[in-house]
Design a protein around this motif. Structure first.
Motif, PDB file in Angstrom:
ATOM      1  N   GLN A 287      44.891  -7.695  23.628  1.00  0.00           N
ATOM      2  CA  GLN A 287      45.913  -7.351  24.743  1.00  0.00           C
ATOM      3  C   GLN A 287      47.040  -6.579  24.179  1.00  0.00           C
ATOM      4  OE1 GLN A 287      44.797  -8.769  27.782  1.00  0.00           O
ATOM      5  NE2 GLN A 287      42.966  -8.699  26.793  1.00  0.00           N
ATOM      6  N   ASP A 288      47.743  -5.962  25.020  1.00  0.00           N
ATOM      7  CA  ASP A 288      48.628  -5.075  24.961  1.00  0.00           C
ATOM      8  C   ASP A 288      49.894  -5.922  24.194  1.00  0.00           C
ATOM      9  OD1 ASP A 288      47.315  -2.705  25.541  1.00  0.00           O
ATOM     10  OD2 ASP A 288      48.568  -2.527  27.641  1.00  0.00           O
ATOM     11  N   GLY A 289      49.858  -7.174  24.376  1.00  0.00           N
ATOM     12  CA  GLY A 289      51.407  -7.844  24.271  1.00  0.00           C
ATOM     13  C   GLY A 289      51.259  -8.249  22.722  1.00  0.00           C
ATOM     14  N   VAL A 290      50.089  -8.033  21.946  1.00  0.00           N
ATOM     15  CA  VAL A 290      50.142  -8.265  20.556  1.00  0.00           C
ATOM     16  C   VAL A 290      51.013  -7.203  19.701  1.00  0.00           C
ATOM     17  CG1 VAL A 290      47.949  -9.166  20.537  1.00  0.00           C
ATOM     18  CG2 VAL A 290      48.056  -6.795  20.007  1.00  0.00           C
ATOM     19  N   HIS A 291      51.072  -5.945  20.491  1.00  0.00           N
ATOM     20  CA  HIS A 291      51.913  -4.796  19.747  1.00  0.00           C
ATOM     21  C   HIS A 291      53.547  -5.063  19.638  1.00  0.00           C
ATOM     22  CE1 HIS A 291      48.260  -2.529  19.142  1.00  0.00           C
ATOM     23  NE2 HIS A 291      48.000  -2.938  20.631  1.00  0.00           N
ATOM     24  N   GLU A 292      53.949  -5.801  20.528  1.00  0.00           N
ATOM     25  CA  GLU A 292      55.523  -6.121  20.466  1.00  0.00           C
ATOM     26  C   GLU A 292      55.490  -7.167  19.239  1.00  0.00           C
ATOM     27  OE1 GLU A 292      59.195  -6.648  20.866  1.00  0.00           O
ATOM     28  OE2 GLU A 292      58.243  -5.162  21.707  1.00  0.00           O
ATOM     29  N   ILE A 293      54.584  -8.154  19.067  1.00  0.00           N
ATOM     30  CA  ILE A 293      54.920  -9.092  17.732  1.00  0.00           C
ATOM     31  C   ILE A 293      54.767  -8.214  16.686  1.00  0.00           C
ATOM     32  CG2 ILE A 293      53.632 -10.771  16.479  1.00  0.00           C
ATOM     33  CD1 ILE A 293      52.289 -11.722  19.395  1.00  0.00           C
ATOM     34  N   TYR A 294      54.018  -7.248  16.408  1.00  0.00           N
ATOM     35  CA  TYR A 294      54.172  -6.604  15.394  1.00  0.00           C
ATOM     36  C   TYR A 294      55.371  -5.386  15.250  1.00  0.00           C
ATOM     37  CZ  TYR A 294      49.491  -8.496  15.045  1.00  0.00           C
ATOM     38  OH  TYR A 294      48.575  -9.296  15.080  1.00  0.00           O
ATOM     39  N   ARG A 295      55.940  -5.127  16.388  1.00  0.00           N
ATOM     40  CA  ARG A 295      56.981  -4.297  16.253  1.00  0.00           C
ATOM     41  C   ARG A 295      58.359  -5.273  15.757  1.00  0.00           C
ATOM     42  NH1 ARG A 295      54.629  -1.539  20.838  1.00  0.00           N
ATOM     43  NH2 ARG A 295      55.200  -3.183  22.256  1.00  0.00           N
ATOM     44  N   GLU A 296      58.223  -6.522  16.066  1.00  0.00           N
ATOM     45  CA  GLU A 296      59.136  -7.629  15.588  1.00  0.00           C
ATOM     46  C   GLU A 296      58.900  -7.718  14.123  1.00  0.00           C
ATOM     47  OE1 GLU A 296      58.417 -11.067  17.727  1.00  0.00           O
ATOM     48  OE2 GLU A 296      59.000 -10.523  19.857  1.00  0.00           O
ATOM     49  N   TRP A 297      57.870  -8.049  13.942  1.00  0.00           N
ATOM     50  CA  TRP A 297      57.586  -8.134  12.395  1.00  0.00           C
ATOM     51  C   TRP A 297      57.897  -7.188  11.501  1.00  0.00           C
ATOM     52  CZ3 TRP A 297      52.370 -10.941  11.761  1.00  0.00           C
ATOM     53  CH2 TRP A 297      52.232 -12.365  12.456  1.00  0.00           C
ATOM     54  N   ASN A 298      57.591  -5.795  11.882  1.00  0.00           N
ATOM     55  CA  ASN A 298      58.061  -4.536  11.279  1.00  0.00           C
ATOM     56  C   ASN A 298      59.344  -4.525  10.752  1.00  0.00           C
ATOM     57  OD1 ASN A 298      59.009  -1.715  11.197  1.00  0.00           O
ATOM     58  ND2 ASN A 298      56.588  -1.283  10.955  1.00  0.00           N
ATOM     59  N   ARG A 299      60.106  -5.004  11.930  1.00  0.00           N
ATOM     60  CA  ARG A 299      61.867  -5.156  11.863  1.00  0.00           C
ATOM     61  C   ARG A 299      62.058  -5.915  10.831  1.00  0.00           C
ATOM     62  NH1 ARG A 299      61.483  -4.215  17.580  1.00  0.00           N
ATOM     63  NH2 ARG A 299      61.533  -6.460  18.125  1.00  0.00           N
ATOM     64  N   VAL A 300      61.350  -7.266  10.640  1.00  0.00           N
ATOM     65  CA  VAL A 300      61.529  -8.000   9.651  1.00  0.00           C
ATOM     66  C   VAL A 300      61.389  -7.469   8.201  1.00  0.00           C
ATOM     67  CG1 VAL A 300      60.976 -10.396   8.680  1.00  0.00           C
ATOM     68  CG2 VAL A 300      61.565 -10.116  11.258  1.00  0.00           C
ATOM     69  N   LEU A 301      60.398  -6.811   8.066  1.00  0.00           N
ATOM     70  CA  LEU A 301      59.907  -6.170   6.862  1.00  0.00           C
ATOM     71  C   LEU A 301      60.936  -5.153   6.413  1.00  0.00           C
ATOM     72  CD1 LEU A 301      57.400  -7.990   7.295  1.00  0.00           C
ATOM     73  CD2 LEU A 301      56.124  -5.993   6.345  1.00  0.00           C
ATOM     74  N   ALA A 302      61.322  -4.343   7.352  1.00  0.00           N
ATOM     75  CA  ALA A 302      62.342  -3.125   7.139  1.00  0.00           C
ATOM     76  C   ALA A 302      63.541  -3.878   6.727  1.00  0.00           C
ATOM     77  CB  ALA A 302      62.477  -2.501   8.467  1.00  0.00           C
ATOM     78  N   GLU A 303      63.705  -5.034   6.583  1.00  0.00           N
ATOM     79  CA  GLU A 303      64.872  -5.563   6.041  1.00  0.00           C
ATOM     80  C   GLU A 303      64.860  -5.643   4.467  1.00  0.00           C
ATOM     81  OE1 GLU A 303      65.664  -9.462   7.734  1.00  0.00           O
ATOM     82  OE2 GLU A 303      65.694  -8.854   9.794  1.00  0.00           O
ATOM     83  N   TYR A 304      63.602  -5.526   3.894  1.00  0.00           N
ATOM     84  CA  TYR A 304      63.413  -5.454   2.453  1.00  0.00           C
ATOM     85  C   TYR A 304      63.216  -4.246   1.986  1.00  0.00           C
ATOM     86  CZ  TYR A 304      63.183 -10.818   3.271  1.00  0.00           C
ATOM     87  OH  TYR A 304      63.262 -11.851   3.807  1.00  0.00           O
ATOM     88  N   ASP A 305      63.624  -4.241   0.496  1.00  0.00           N
ATOM     89  CA  ASP A 305      63.653  -2.791  -0.083  1.00  0.00           C
ATOM     90  C   ASP A 305      62.476  -2.743  -0.718  1.00  0.00           C
ATOM     91  OD1 ASP A 305      64.405  -4.156  -2.207  1.00  0.00           O
ATOM     92  OD2 ASP A 305      66.577  -3.480  -2.532  1.00  0.00           O
ATOM     93  N   HIS A 306      61.600  -3.628  -1.139  1.00  0.00           N
ATOM     94  CA  HIS A 306      60.436  -3.243  -1.974  1.00  0.00           C
ATOM     95  C   HIS A 306      59.118  -2.793  -1.269  1.00  0.00           C
ATOM     96  CE1 HIS A 306      60.319  -7.489  -0.683  1.00  0.00           C
ATOM     97  NE2 HIS A 306      58.939  -7.614  -1.171  1.00  0.00           N
ATOM     98  N   GLU A 307      59.380  -2.295   0.100  1.00  0.00           N
ATOM     99  CA  GLU A 307      58.377  -1.604   0.707  1.00  0.00           C
ATOM    100  C   GLU A 307      57.112  -2.452   1.052  1.00  0.00           C
ATOM    101  OE1 GLU A 307      58.541   3.228  -0.726  1.00  0.00           O
ATOM    102  OE2 GLU A 307      57.142   1.743  -1.827  1.00  0.00           O
ATOM    103  N   PRO A 308      57.319  -3.709   1.756  1.00  0.00           N
ATOM    104  CA  PRO A 308      56.485  -4.598   2.119  1.00  0.00           C
ATOM    105  C   PRO A 308      55.596  -4.136   3.161  1.00  0.00           C
ATOM    106  CG  PRO A 308      58.490  -5.442   2.797  1.00  0.00           C
ATOM    107  CD  PRO A 308      58.601  -4.263   1.933  1.00  0.00           C
TER     108      PRO A 308
END
Length: 625
Positions: A287-308
Motif C-alpha cells: 500500500q502506498d502509505g508504507v513509503h511515508e514510513i520509509y521517508r521518516e526512517w531515511n531522515r533518522v538514518l541521515a542523522e548518522y555519519d557512518h552511512e547506515p
C-alpha cells in the motif's frame, strides 16, 4: 563506531590464471576506485547470518552471538563486506525470532546485549559492517504492548496500537473479514474478555502469536524511530526490514478472499499493467502509505555519519513496484527476488537481470542479487530438481529428491553470474560451502509454523526448516562442529537444534577452506577479484556470446579508466566477461582475454565451456595517455 574500509587483497590471485595466458591482472590502488564517494553498501557483498544455525558458542545446541563472534575470522577470510543478522531479540521463538517481544534486548538463547556490542566491535575491527533485522509489521503476543492490549477495554489506547475489530455475525462469532494468514488459516483470532466471554478479534497476517501493529497510530511510528536510534547509537550499519511491503492496510480492511504467497507473487495481476494507476491486488501489502514510513526512517538514518542503510524485504510484483521502495529519500536497497526465483534458466535469468537494470535506472538505485535465504529452498537443491526453475515451498522425504551433485555444479555457475553483476550481492550462510537443504528431515523435528498451521489443510506446506539446518564446521566433530567452542569445553555439546544430513560431513568448512577446487575457495577467489576490479560499480553490457535461446548468459563488466585522483596518472581499463552455459551443449569461449576462472575443474572441455558451467574471462587495456 565505524569500521575501516574493507578491500580485497591487492592483486588477483594466481589461481585465476587457468588458461596458460599471461599473469593475473594488476589493480588500481584504492584511491582510484571507480566511484570512491559511493556509500559502502552500493557494491557490498553481504553475508546473511541466521544466528540460531550459524555457530553455537556455549554448546547448548542453539547458535548464538558468541558463536558468530568466534567465526568472524572465517567471514573475514571469505572476503565479504558485511553481515546481516536475522533476529536475535527477546522472543518466544514461535517463528524463529520473527515474533519479537523486546526490540532492545538480546534473547538469552543468543547471549546478552554485551555480546551484541562485542559482535559489532569485533566485526568493525575486522573491516565488516553489521546489518540487523527489524520486524515492524507485527510483534510477539508476549510483547508488553500486546499483553497490555489484551487486558484493556475495546477502543482503549493500548488496543489502538494493534488492529482489533469486533466480529461479524449475529454475536460477533465470525471474523471481521475474510483475510487469510500467510502461514495458513484465518488471519484473525478472537480474544477472551476478563470474565471469560468472547471478545474482539485481532489481526495477524502471519502466525497467531504475531499480532499486526496499527501503523495508523503515531505512537507506533515514534516507537520504531526510537528503536532505530537505539541500535544506530550502538554502531549498527543498517537494517533489513522484514515484510517491508506490509504494515499499512487498505482503508476499511476490504474483503479479499485470495491467498497472498509472499515468496512467489503479490496476488493476481492483470494482463495489462497501468504503471501510473496500478492498484495492488492484495489490500494488506504494498500500500502506498508504507513509503511515508520509509521517508521518516531515511531522515533518522541521515542523522548518522557512518552511512547506515535500509534494506527492504518486499515480495511485490510487478518489478517496477519493488523499485518504488528505493526511490531517493526512501530505502537504500531492496532484495531482488525476481532474480532469485528465475532458477537455472538462461531466458528467465536474462529477463530478470534486464528488467532489474532497467527499473533501477528509472529511480537511480543500485541493484541487489541473491540466490537463497532463510525463507527459500537453497538453490543447490532447487537447481538439482528435474525442473531447475521450480520453486517448492520446501522439500520432504516423500517429494522428488534433488540431484545435489548436479545442483551444486549449477550453483557454482550461478554464483559466478551473481557475483559478476554490478550492484550489491547477498550470500546466505552456507552458500560458500555449497550446502543443500535437508530434504529428508523428519516431521517430528520441524518447527516452522507454516508446516504446523497447514499440515491438516488442503494445501499443506513443508515449510522452511530444511534451509535452516545448522552449519557444518568440522567433519569429524559431533554435530559437525556446530558447537564452535566445544574444543575448549569439558562438557559434551548438545545436539544441534535441527539434525544435519549426512552429506554435510563432506561439505564442512574444514574440508573446504584452503582446499583447491572447493566451493569455499571458488567463492573466495571470486570475491577477491570482484573487490580488486571493483566489479560492483562497473559498466554492464550484454556480450556477443549472449544467447539465451541456446542457454547462454553472457555479459561484460568494465571498470577503471580515467585518472588517479592523487597523481593524475591514467588508469587501465579492466574488463570481465561472464559466460554461463545453462544449455545442453558446450559453447565457444573467447580467445582475446588474458586470464580466466572456471566454476569447476570440468568446465573447460576441448576449449569449450561445458553445460552447467560458468567462467570469468579478464583482460586489461593499456590506459590512454
Amino acid at each position: 563506531m565505524t569500521p575501516a574500509p574493507h578491500h580485497a587483497p591487492s592483486s588477483v590471485p594466481s589461481s585465476a590464471a587457468h588458461t596458460g595466458q599471461p599473469a593475473p591482472l594488476s589493480t588500481p590502488p584504492s584511491e582510484a576506485r571507480n566511484r570512491p564517494s559511493n556509500p559502502w553498501w552500493v557494491d557490498a557483498v553481504i553475508y546473511q547470518v541466521y544466528p540460531r544455525s550459524f555457530a553455537d558458542g556455549n554448546g547448548d545446541g542453539m547458535g548464538d552471538l558468541p558463536g558468530v563472534i568466534a567465526q568472524v575470522p572465517y567471514l573475514q577470510r571469505l572476503g565479504v563486506d558485511a553481515l546481516w543478522l536475522s533476529p536475535f531479540y527477546v522472543s518466544p521463538q514461535h517463528d524463529a525470532g520473527y515474533d519479537v517481544a523486546d526490540y532492545r534486548n538480546v534473547d538469552p538463547r543468543f547471549g546478552t546485549l554485551a555480546d551484541a556490542d562485542e559482535l559489532i566491535s569485533t566485526a568493525h575491527d575486522a573491516g565488516l559492517r553489521i546489518i540487523v533485522d527489524l520486524v515492524p509489521n507485527h510483534t510477539s503476543w508476549d510483547h508488553e504492548w500486546f499483553v497490555e492490549a489484551l487486558a484493556a477495554e475495546p477502543g482503549s489506547p493500548a488496543r489502538n496500537r494493534y488492529v482489533f475489530r469486533p466480529g461479524t455475525g449475529d454475536n460477533g462469532e465470525l471474523p471481521p473479514n475474510d483475510w487469510s494468514s500467510i502461514f495458513g488459516g484465518p488471519a484473525w483470532t478472537r480474544t477472551e474478555n476478563p470474565d471469560g466471554t468472547p471478545g474482539e478479534w485481532y489481526l495477524h497476517l502471519f502466525d497467531t502469536s504475531q499480532p499486526d501493529l496499527n501503523w495508523e497510530n503515531p505512537e507506533v511510528h515514534a516507537e520504531f524511530e526510537s528503536i532505530l536510534r537505539f541500535w544506530l547509537d550502538r554502531g549498527v550499519d543498517g537494517f533489513r526490514v522484514d515484510v517491508a511491503h506490509g504494515m499499512i492496510k487498505a482503508e476499511g480492511l476490504p474483503p479479499y478472499a485470495g491467498f497472498a504467497n509472499m515468496v512467489k507473487d503479490a496476488g493476481d495481476l492483470p494482463e495489462f499493467i497501468d504503471r501510473e494507476n496500478f492498484v495492488p491486488p492484495t489490500p494488506y501489502f504494498d500500500q502506498d502509505g508504507v513509503h511515508e514510513i520509509y521517508r521518516e526512517w531515511n531522515r533518522v538514518l541521515a542523522e548518522y555519519d557512518h552511512e547506515p542503510c535500509l534494506v527492504a524485504e518486499a515480495w511485490v510484483a510487478p518489478v517496477f513496484r519493488l523499485f518504488r521502495y528505493v526511490r531517493p529519500g526512501e530505502m537504500h536497497q531492496a532484495f531482488n527476488f525476481a532474480f532469485l526465483v528465475s532458477g537455472f534458466d538462461a531466458q528467465r535469468v536474462t529477463d530478470a537481470i534486464q528488467e532489474s537494470l532497467d527499473e533501477a535506472a528509472v529511480v537511480g538505485a543500485t541493484n541487489t542479487w541473491v540466490l537463497s535465504n532463510h525463507d527459500t529452498v537453497r538453490h543447490v537443491s532447487r537447481f538439482g530438481l528435474a525442473d531447475p526453475t521450480s520453486y517448492p515451498e520446501g522439500i520432504a522425504a516423500e517429494d522428488e529428491q534433488p540431484d545435489h551433485v548436479l545442483g551444486r555444479r549449477r550453483a557454482r555457475a550461478a554464483a559466478m553470474v551473481e557475483l559478476g553483476l554490478p550492484g550489491s550481492a547477498y550470500l546466505y550462510q552456507g552458500d560458500e560451502l555449497g550446502l543443500p537443504d535437508h530434504t529428508t528431515l523428519a516431521d517430528e523435528h520441524r518447527e516452522d509454523p507454516t508446516f504446523h498451521r497447514t499440515r491438516n489443510t488442503e494445501a499443506p506446506e513443508t515449510g522452511r526448516d530444511g534451509c535452516r539446518v545448522p552449519m557444518p564446521w568440522r567433519a569429524e566433530a559431533p554435530g559437525y562442529g556446530f558447537a564452535v567452542g566445544a574444543a575448549e569445553a569439558s562438557a559434551t555439546p548438545a545436539d544441534p537444534w535441527l539434525p544435519q544430513p549426512e552429506e554435510y560431513r563432506a561439505l564442512a568448512a574444514d574440508q573446504q577452506v584452503d582446499v583447491a577446487g572447493s566451493t569455499f575457495e571458488l567463492y573466495r577467489e571470486l570475491l577477491t577479484i570482484r573487490g580488486e576490479l571493483d566489479l560492483g560499480t562497473g559498466a554492464f553490457e550484454w556480450s556477443r556470446f549472449h544467447d539465451p535461446a541456446q542457454g547462454i548468459v553472457s555479459f561484460t563488466v568494465t571498470t577503471g579508466g580515467g585518472k588517479h585522483l592523487g597523481s593524475g596518472e591514467p588508469i587501465p581499463t579492466q574488463t570481465v566477461l561472464v559466460l554461463a552455459n545453462m544449455g545442453a551443449s558446450p559453447t565457444a569461449i573467447p580467445e582475446e582475454y588474458t586470464a580466466a576462472v572456471f566454476s569447476d575443474d570440468d568446465a573447460l572441455v576441448n576449449q569449450q565451456l561445458a553445460p552447467d558451467s560458468a567462467a570469468w574471462f579478464m583482460k586489461q587495456s593499456a590506459p590512454e595517455a
